[in-house]
Structure formats: C-alpha cells, structure tokens
Design a protein around this motif. Structure first.
Motif, PDB file in Angstrom:
ATOM      1  N   GLU A  54       7.969  -2.289  10.263  1.00  0.00           N
ATOM      2  CA  GLU A  54       9.147  -1.953  11.048  1.00  0.00           C
ATOM      3  C   GLU A  54      10.244  -1.497  10.087  1.00  0.00           C
ATOM      4  OE1 GLU A  54      10.236  -4.628  14.313  1.00  0.00           O
ATOM      5  OE2 GLU A  54       8.543  -5.885  13.708  1.00  0.00           O
ATOM      6  N   GLU A  76       0.808  -1.215   0.000  1.00  0.00           N
ATOM      7  CA  GLU A  76       0.000   0.000   0.000  1.00  0.00           C
ATOM      8  C   GLU A  76       0.841   1.264   0.000  1.00  0.00           C
ATOM      9  OE1 GLU A  76      -3.563  -0.199   2.734  1.00  0.00           O
ATOM     10  OE2 GLU A  76      -2.497  -2.006   3.405  1.00  0.00           O
ATOM     11  N   ASN A 130       2.464  -6.781   2.365  1.00  0.00           N
ATOM     12  CA  ASN A 130       2.478  -5.342   2.216  1.00  0.00           C
ATOM     13  C   ASN A 130       3.928  -4.846   2.160  1.00  0.00           C
ATOM     14  OD1 ASN A 130       1.597  -2.497   2.516  1.00  0.00           O
ATOM     15  ND2 ASN A 130      -0.306  -3.392   3.272  1.00  0.00           N
ATOM     16  N   SER A 173       0.165  -5.893   7.179  1.00  0.00           N
ATOM     17  CA  SER A 173      -0.574  -4.646   7.335  1.00  0.00           C
ATOM     18  C   SER A 173       0.406  -3.503   7.533  1.00  0.00           C
ATOM     19  CB  SER A 173      -1.509  -4.740   8.549  1.00  0.00           C
ATOM     20  OG  SER A 173      -2.061  -3.478   8.873  1.00  0.00           O
ATOM     21  N   VAL A 174       0.074  -2.328   7.003  1.00  0.00           N
ATOM     22  CA  VAL A 174       0.973  -1.188   7.143  1.00  0.00           C
ATOM     23  C   VAL A 174       1.183  -0.823   8.613  1.00  0.00           C
ATOM     24  CG1 VAL A 174       0.573  -0.168   4.878  1.00  0.00           C
ATOM     25  CG2 VAL A 174      -1.002   0.361   6.746  1.00  0.00           C
ATOM     26  N   GLU A 175       0.232  -1.172   9.460  1.00  0.00           N
ATOM     27  CA  GLU A 175       0.391  -0.892  10.883  1.00  0.00           C
ATOM     28  C   GLU A 175       1.529  -1.698  11.504  1.00  0.00           C
ATOM     29  OE1 GLU A 175      -2.593  -1.463   9.509  1.00  0.00           O
ATOM     30  OE2 GLU A 175      -3.409   0.575   9.645  1.00  0.00           O
ATOM     31  N   ASP A 176       1.947  -2.780  10.816  1.00  0.00           N
ATOM     32  CA  ASP A 176       2.999  -3.653  11.344  1.00  0.00           C
ATOM     33  C   ASP A 176       4.390  -3.324  10.809  1.00  0.00           C
ATOM     34  OD1 ASP A 176       1.045  -5.122  12.720  1.00  0.00           O
ATOM     35  OD2 ASP A 176       0.671  -6.391  10.967  1.00  0.00           O
TER      36      ASP A 176
END
Length: 326
Positions: free
Chosen positions: A271, A230, A260, A266-269
């Motif tokens: 690092e 994304e 991703n 997920s972009v929330e993950d």
C-alpha cells in the motif's frame, strides 16, 4: 494530541513545468528542529500526501515536518513504465536530476524561511522512503546540487534561495536506493531516469548513487529495510551503511526479517507509505536485526545514535532525531 499548525500548498519554486509546493506541519513548541520528508513512488508516481501521519508525528516528536513535492519522471508514450504513470497526478514532471534539484531547493527555501514559520534552520533532517529514500540519502551526502558530478553538470542549477546551505544534519531512509550500479536493466524506471542503460552511461549511474558521495563529513544516518524487499534489495542499505562505517560516520541499520517493500510480506500487499509507520508499530516484536556503527574519538566514550535500541518504528526514529538534530 497537541495542536499542530498546518500550512498546505506552500510554493517553494516556480519551474517552467509548474509550481513546486510543500506542506508544513508545526508543533506547539518554540523553534523546533525540522524534518523534510521526501515521498516514494518510483520517482514517477505519488504526491507529497504520501507521508505517514505528519500531524501526529510533528506533535509526538516535537519537530516541524515539511513534506515536499519534486518533479516526477516523465514517461514517454510507449514507455514500459507507463502503468506507473498517473496522468491525473498534478505534480510537474521532468527528467533526473530534476527530482534531486527540487529536494535541495526545498531544503534551501525552508532554511531561508525558518524565521517566518518558527523552526530551527540549523537543525534539519531529511527522511525518505524508496525513491524518496534515494533522494534523501543523496541530499545527505551531496551538499550542493552542482557537486552531483560532471555527468549531470549541464542539468543542475541552483536558483532557489541560492545563498542558503542545502546541507542536512541527519538522514532517515526507509528502503532507499543507494547504489544504481547494482542494476543492469536495459528497460524499466532506472534506465528511464538515467536516460539509458548502465553500459551506455556508467558515470550517470555512479554519480546518481548516494554511496558514491559518502565522505567523513556525511551526516549520521538511520536505515530501515526489509530483508525480503523485492523492489529495492536490502543490499542497498547494507552498502550505504558499510560506506559510512568505513569513513567513521555514525550509522544504524535495522533489517526486518521476512518483510518486503513498505513493510509487507508480499509485493501484492503493498500500500502507500501513509500506512508504513502503522505497519511497523503494529508489531514491535517482529524479528529484526540491528547493526550499529558508533565511532569514538581517542579518549572519548561511545555515544550511540539510538539509545537502548527500540524496535524499528516511530520511537527509534524519534530517539535518532533527538540525538542528531535536537
């Protein structure tokens, strides 16, 4: 792991904004090939420390690895990308194409000092991720910074080791940006890089895009990209691969299903890239598709870039390097 000699904080250029530095990792091997690593961080963040285990891979692959700093994008007060800007980051800052000028300067400086450190100046690959992937791809297809294009003619100067070649013999890109014309944003990091929107500066967007500069003389390239990225759409790697294939340059493209940016779900993950190789290697059975462009001269026989197509990860990169710069 065999011993690796590390030279940290080596200055390769002195810019008005500050000294540009690199870290060099040398395996116990005579005259190894060289891999130049270009970190990601949206052209505005992170440092050259954002690299997956350079001592480990210098030893395992038998290559010298140089992780290079480059001038990061300045973010004016009130900029909508200010959240990406770390005022504590010591890396000097500038405006594109300073990023590219520095990567090329580092390559030339490394070539000029090959005898000092003991690696092969004739066998150089460049590897980058995300924004660093863009700079790596661009470094692969544009030999001299002054060839970037007339849109940047007054913004590029070759002052470091100017007698040396900036060309590379191979490129590895992790989810790198290949075609700026895919965006029509009027705000965000890319308009900031280009000094405005695509409608205002179409030539800048085109000439800053690696895909624009692909020729039959471009180096072989290994591309790895998550299908669900994304941040940098997988279409970037697809377009670059197709451009190489069209002019008969060998390439290979891995697409990792359901992954991703930076190999997460997920972009929330997300690092740092420092764990990127670890994430790839942790699940070698992850579903993926591999596309090869292997071109054969009349009367010749196929010689694939990556033998037996191991999963995306360190072994695939090692085999690619063995094929292209050994």
């Amino acid at each position: 792991m065999e011993h690796v000699t590390v030279h940290e904080g080596v200055t390769y250029a002195d810019r008005p904004a500050g000294e540009m530095k690199l870290d060099l990792y040398l395996p116990e091997r005579e005259n190894p090939p060289l891999v130049v690593y270009v970190h990601g961080g949206g052209w505005i963040a992170e440092t050259r420390a954002n690299i997956p285990e350079p001592e480990q891979y210098a030893a395992e692959w038998g290559v010298a690895i140089a992780s290079v700093s480059y001038r990061l994008q300045e973010a004016p007060d009130g900029s909508d990308v200010k959240e990406m800007y770390d005022p504590e980051n010591p890396t000097p800052r500038g405006q594109f194409p300073d990023h590219f000028v520095d990567v090329k300067a580092a390559i030339r400086w490394l070539r000029a000092h090959a005898d000092d450190y003991g690696y092969d100046a004739a066998a150089v690959a460049v590897w980058g991720a995300s924004a660093g992937g863009h700079l790596a791809l661009l470094a692969g297809v544009v030999d001299d910074v002054t060839d970037l294009g007339d849109a940047f003619a007054d913004k590029v100067e070759q002052t470091v080791a100017s007698d040396e070649s900036g060309a590379v013999q191979a490129v590895v890109s992790w989810y790198g940006v290949a075609d700026f014309t895919l965006t029509d944003d009027v705000e965000g990091i890319i308009p900031l890089l280009m000094g405005g929107s695509q409608s205002e500066y179409p030539d800048r967007y085109e000439q800053a895009s690696p895909v624009t500069h692909v020729t039959p003389d471009s180096p072989p390239t290994l591309l790895m990209h998550g299908r669900e990225d994304e941040v940098v759409d997988v279409e970037h790697s697809r377009r670059f691969f197709d451009a190489l294939d069209e002019v008969a340059v060998d390439a290979i493209r891995y697409e990792l299903h359901d992954l991703n940016h930076v190999w997460v779900e997920s972009v929330e993950d997300i690092e740092s890239e420092r764990v990127g190789m670890e994430l790839l290697a942790a699940d070698p059975t992850h579903p993926q598709s591999v596309y090869e462009a292997t071109h054969v001269e009349t009367g010749g026989s196929p010689d694939p870039l990556v033998a037996d197509l191991p999963p995306a990860g360190p072994e695939a990169i090692q085999r690619f390097l063995e094929r292209t710069i050994e």
